[in-house]
Design an enzyme around this catalytic site. Structure first.
Site, PDB file in Angstrom:
ATOM      1  N   LYS A 125     -57.852 -52.255  14.345  1.00  0.00           N
ATOM      2  CA  LYS A 125     -58.050 -52.095  12.809  1.00  0.00           C
ATOM      3  C   LYS A 125     -56.730 -51.587  12.269  1.00  0.00           C
ATOM      4  CE  LYS A 125     -62.890 -50.890  13.653  1.00  0.00           C
ATOM      5  NZ  LYS A 125     -63.657 -49.755  13.981  1.00  0.00           N
ATOM      6  N   ASP A 185     -66.940 -47.541   6.370  1.00  0.00           N
ATOM      7  CA  ASP A 185     -68.262 -48.121   7.366  1.00  0.00           C
ATOM      8  C   ASP A 185     -69.495 -48.406   6.705  1.00  0.00           C
ATOM      9  OD1 ASP A 185     -67.068 -48.579   9.663  1.00  0.00           O
ATOM     10  OD2 ASP A 185     -66.918 -46.888  10.491  1.00  0.00           O
ATOM     11  N   GLN A 216     -64.436 -43.322  14.533  1.00  0.00           N
ATOM     12  CA  GLN A 216     -64.882 -44.010  15.513  1.00  0.00           C
ATOM     13  C   GLN A 216     -65.751 -43.349  16.254  1.00  0.00           C
ATOM     14  OE1 GLN A 216     -63.489 -47.421  16.013  1.00  0.00           O
ATOM     15  NE2 GLN A 216     -65.342 -47.425  17.202  1.00  0.00           N
TER      16      GLN A 216
END
Ligand code: NDP
Length: 307
Positions: free
Chosen positions: A52, A119, A96
């Site tokens: 990412k 997200d 994460q």
């Protein structure tokens, strides 16, 4: 044989568009920024975050990786998230998962400001999605929709079946398909006679985490099949069962000791009209949509119109 829907190509298209937006924001002195928070040293999380961060670098997005020790407490994570919520150079916050077991992951995710929730997991954004208001949508489901739309596959009026009802994939994909006027059925582990439902689908989305579970007899001829599943195959016999004598797969297995298969059996490509491969289907879209969300968050927070 089914048309193969090339996720890498579509992801590149989206990333190019994101890079162009980053360039145009730069003329106004704005540089979108993403902060990735991880805790402990889970090797898979390390790889995901590294990919990412690399994507951010390629597109001109500022990124920061914040690694906390495996012993981190919920309060310490909350404090970090709060700091990031207040920083003006951070537009997107990515926590994460999985977090270490002593950390209350739900509390941490809830602490992320909805306007920085790239997200799309925060209940506020889930609510925006279900009521069709502008917000940040979860990346993998948004990627599924991009594949369909950019491949010219009609959604409105079609019968769609989603396998899986997770908060991360199944439910939001179903919601997005409804919003795009499909007639949607959601199946899960308690569904009786899965195949009877899947055979009705014009669009079948599989997100169950079960290797090659969707077999050709479960798919209507000509259907579009989107395979979200990513499963690692480490048993040589299974490689033959899924891929026959495909030399590429056997060669990969001999070199690495594993290969990937989706939730859809590769033989489904003999009945489907269009299908996403694994790897190279939905996977690449997840990062592309995260980049897109980061720029969207930067624009929304400053009141700049989003496309
Ligand atoms: P979850 O494990 O959270 O959810 C799986 C869902 O599948 C559940 O709703 C479960 O039902 C259902 N299910 C499990 N077994 C069956 C079965 N035998 N028949 C019918 N339904 C079943 O998984 P995720 O949604 O997080 O992920 C799904 C897959 O997608 C995984 O392979 C994952 O690796 C992959 N993935 C890929 C991404 C990408 O970037 N391409 C991103 C995220 C995930 P129930 O609710 O009843 O338990």
């Amino acid at each position: 044989m089914a048309i193969i829907l090339d996720g890498n190509k579509i992801a590149t298209e989206i990333k190019n568009e994101v890079a162009a937006q980053v360039k145009s924001l730069a003329t106004a002195g704005i540089r979108p920024g993403l902060a990735a928070v991880l805790a402990g040293n889970d090797p898979a999380s390390e790889i995901y975050v590294r990919n990412k961060v690399r994507a951010c670098e390629q597109l001109g997005i500022y990124s920061e990786k914040l690694t906390l020790p495996a012993s981190v407490t919920t309060q310490e994570m909350l404090d970090l998230v709060n700091t990031l919520n207040q920083r003006d150079d951070v537009d997107g916050i990515l926590v994460q998962l999985p977090l270490p077991p002593q950390v209350d992951s739900k509390r941490v995710l809830l602490a992320v400001s909805p306007e920085k929730d790239v997200d799309g997991f925060h209940p506020v954004n889930v609510g925006y999605l279900s009521t069709q208001r502008p917000g940040l949508n979860p990346c993998t489901p948004a990627g599924v929709i991009e594949i369909l739309k950019r491949s010219g596959i009609e959604i409105a009026g079609r019968d769609a079946v989603v396998l899986g009802r997770s908060d991360i994939v199944g439910k939001p994909v179903a919601m997005m398909l409804i919003n795009d006027n499909a007639t949607v059925m959601v199946c899960h582990s308690r569904t009786i006679d899965l195949a009877a439902h899947t055979r009705t689908a014009d669009i079948l989305v599989a997100a169950i985490g079960k290797p090659a579970m969707v077999t050709p007899d479960m798919v209507k001829r000509g259907a579009t099949v989107i395979d979200v599943g990513i499963n690692r195959v480490t048993d040589k016999k299974k490689v033959s069962e899924y891929f026959g004598d495909d030399p590429k797969r056997h060669d990969e297995f001999s070199r690495k000791g594993s290969t990937l298969v989706g939730d859809v059996h590769p033989e489904v490509s003999e009945v489907a009209g269009a299908i996403t491969p694994v790897p190279g289907g939905v996977g690449p879209l997840t990062i592309a949509m995260l980049m897109s969300n980061t720029v969207k968050a930067a624009r929304m927070r400053r009141g700049i119109a989003t496309q």
